[in-house]
Write a protein that holds these residues in place. Sequence first.
Motif, PDB file in Angstrom:
ATOM      1  N   ARG A 188       3.139  -3.345   7.793  1.00  0.00           N
ATOM      2  CA  ARG A 188       1.693  -3.340   7.562  1.00  0.00           C
ATOM      3  C   ARG A 188       1.363  -2.822   6.163  1.00  0.00           C
ATOM      4  NH1 ARG A 188       0.767  -0.619  12.389  1.00  0.00           N
ATOM      5  NH2 ARG A 188      -0.285   1.053  11.237  1.00  0.00           N
ATOM      6  N   MET A 189       2.231  -1.960   5.638  1.00  0.00           N
ATOM      7  CA  MET A 189       2.031  -1.456   4.287  1.00  0.00           C
ATOM      8  C   MET A 189       2.572  -2.411   3.228  1.00  0.00           C
ATOM      9  SD  MET A 189       0.257   1.154   4.733  1.00  0.00           S
ATOM     10  CE  MET A 189      -0.360   0.531   6.307  1.00  0.00           C
ATOM     11  N   ALA A 219       0.813  -1.222   0.000  1.00  0.00           N
ATOM     12  CA  ALA A 219       0.000   0.000   0.000  1.00  0.00           C
ATOM     13  C   ALA A 219       0.840   1.263   0.000  1.00  0.00           C
ATOM     14  CB  ALA A 219      -0.934  -0.009   1.213  1.00  0.00           C
ATOM     15  N   PHE A 220       1.983   1.224  -0.709  1.00  0.00           N
ATOM     16  CA  PHE A 220       2.792   2.431  -0.837  1.00  0.00           C
ATOM     17  C   PHE A 220       2.347   3.182  -2.088  1.00  0.00           C
ATOM     18  CE2 PHE A 220       5.525  -0.603   1.410  1.00  0.00           C
ATOM     19  CZ  PHE A 220       5.884   0.146   2.519  1.00  0.00           C
ATOM     20  N   LEU A 274       4.820  -0.253  10.893  1.00  0.00           N
ATOM     21  CA  LEU A 274       4.061   0.465   9.873  1.00  0.00           C
ATOM     22  C   LEU A 274       4.505   0.042   8.483  1.00  0.00           C
ATOM     23  CD1 LEU A 274       2.127   2.680   8.866  1.00  0.00           C
ATOM     24  CD2 LEU A 274       4.017   4.319   9.139  1.00  0.00           C
ATOM     25  N   GLU A 283      -3.883   8.235   4.157  1.00  0.00           N
ATOM     26  CA  GLU A 283      -4.272   6.959   3.557  1.00  0.00           C
ATOM     27  C   GLU A 283      -4.009   5.787   4.488  1.00  0.00           C
ATOM     28  OE1 GLU A 283      -2.614   6.375  -0.314  1.00  0.00           O
ATOM     29  OE2 GLU A 283      -3.552   8.180  -1.161  1.00  0.00           O
ATOM     30  N   TRP A 284      -2.996   5.909   5.323  1.00  0.00           N
ATOM     31  CA  TRP A 284      -2.660   4.817   6.241  1.00  0.00           C
ATOM     32  C   TRP A 284      -3.368   4.924   7.590  1.00  0.00           C
ATOM     33  CZ3 TRP A 284       3.294   5.475   5.107  1.00  0.00           C
ATOM     34  CH2 TRP A 284       3.543   5.055   3.780  1.00  0.00           C
ATOM     35  N   CYS A 305       0.254  10.135   2.808  1.00  0.00           N
ATOM     36  CA  CYS A 305       0.512   8.790   3.335  1.00  0.00           C
ATOM     37  C   CYS A 305      -0.111   8.625   4.718  1.00  0.00           C
ATOM     38  CB  CYS A 305       2.012   8.527   3.395  1.00  0.00           C
ATOM     39  SG  CYS A 305       2.785   8.248   1.779  1.00  0.00           S
ATOM     40  N   VAL A 310      11.065   4.334   3.226  1.00  0.00           N
ATOM     41  CA  VAL A 310       9.662   4.439   2.809  1.00  0.00           C
ATOM     42  C   VAL A 310       9.496   5.619   1.853  1.00  0.00           C
ATOM     43  CG1 VAL A 310       7.326   5.008   3.612  1.00  0.00           C
ATOM     44  CG2 VAL A 310       8.678   3.280   4.821  1.00  0.00           C
TER      45      VAL A 310
END
Length: 371
Positions: free
Chosen positions: A155-156, A116-117, A152, A138-139, A135, A202
Amino acid sequence: MKSFDGSNLRLARLFHGFSLDYVAEQTGKTRQYIHKLEMGSTEPTDELNEALAKSLGVLPSFFIPKSIPLIGEEKVHFRKLSSTKVSTKLAALAKAEVFRRLVDFLDSELTLPPVAFPSIRVASTEDIERAAERCRTEWGLGFGPIANMTRLAERMGAFVTSFDSISTEIDALSIPLKRPIIVRSLAKESPCRLRFDIAHEVGHLVMHEGVVTGDRVTESEANRFASALLLPRISMASLFPRPKSGRIDWAGISEFKQTWKVSKAAILYRAKQLGLLTEEQYKTGVIRLKRKGEATKEEGDDLILVEQPQLIHKAIAALNEKLGVSISDLAFVLGVTPEILAEFVGDSAFQTPKINNVISLTAVRSSRDKM
């Protein structure tokens, strides 16, 4: 069909940081002959194939040609130190390739967190600030402290690991694959700096898809993103401890550090970025940190836990508990020894730890699913 790929021989050699001379000595061949094997000019006998595998800690099956090409340096967001030797860089790339093969197998067998990046192009500091804010939105992070930066990233959808044997010479790296990989350096003593490194990588995954990085511009962009992600400007504007009578509020900075898990140095720099400290106040703060011996490890670091990767351990535990695949079975599938896998996952993986619900691995793909 070819049964031997010389590039995999070179990969195994570089993984350990071995020279051509070392492999030649171990197998009773010349340096020139080993080089020919790596270049594909000739193929070994079955006996030599076994000897090569034994000397490099892999199985003969490791040398079989693979359908996916090796990771090229141009695809890696590589943040090495200025003193890093070429051999160390090549070893890091080799380790990344072997770890990629492990990740690919796990991804084929398990239902892992979706990647989910977002991919966001930036051209200014304002773009970077907005990218970090997007980000967070959205997260579902809001604009408060990030409790665990490593968790984190996992999880992404990224796998986080470390290459212990080269940590002192490699700062960090990330690889924007279908299943992203982030490699951190354990040489840093500060848990806050490790968190910043994860946020930096990230930033590369979010902003630099298809971009060759490592230059001053892209590294500066990733640093700005990390600062904005860990310390959002809206929160800094309202919560940063302002100077009292022109002097930095060190007690407030220390408390702020514990809350946000960001180093004092990074907090000061972020405050200067946002105009909350003057250039003079910032320089005075940096001098004070150096004078107090806090240039690399700061007071209060021992109160913040060092974050540990979790996804790789949970994935291996799920393989064992759901499919009965042991670490030895996994090593066999990849054509390596369990000792090579231990470098990525640690000895704890051999005890197949229990799974909790922090990162969901809710389903295991059956062989029928893949037919």
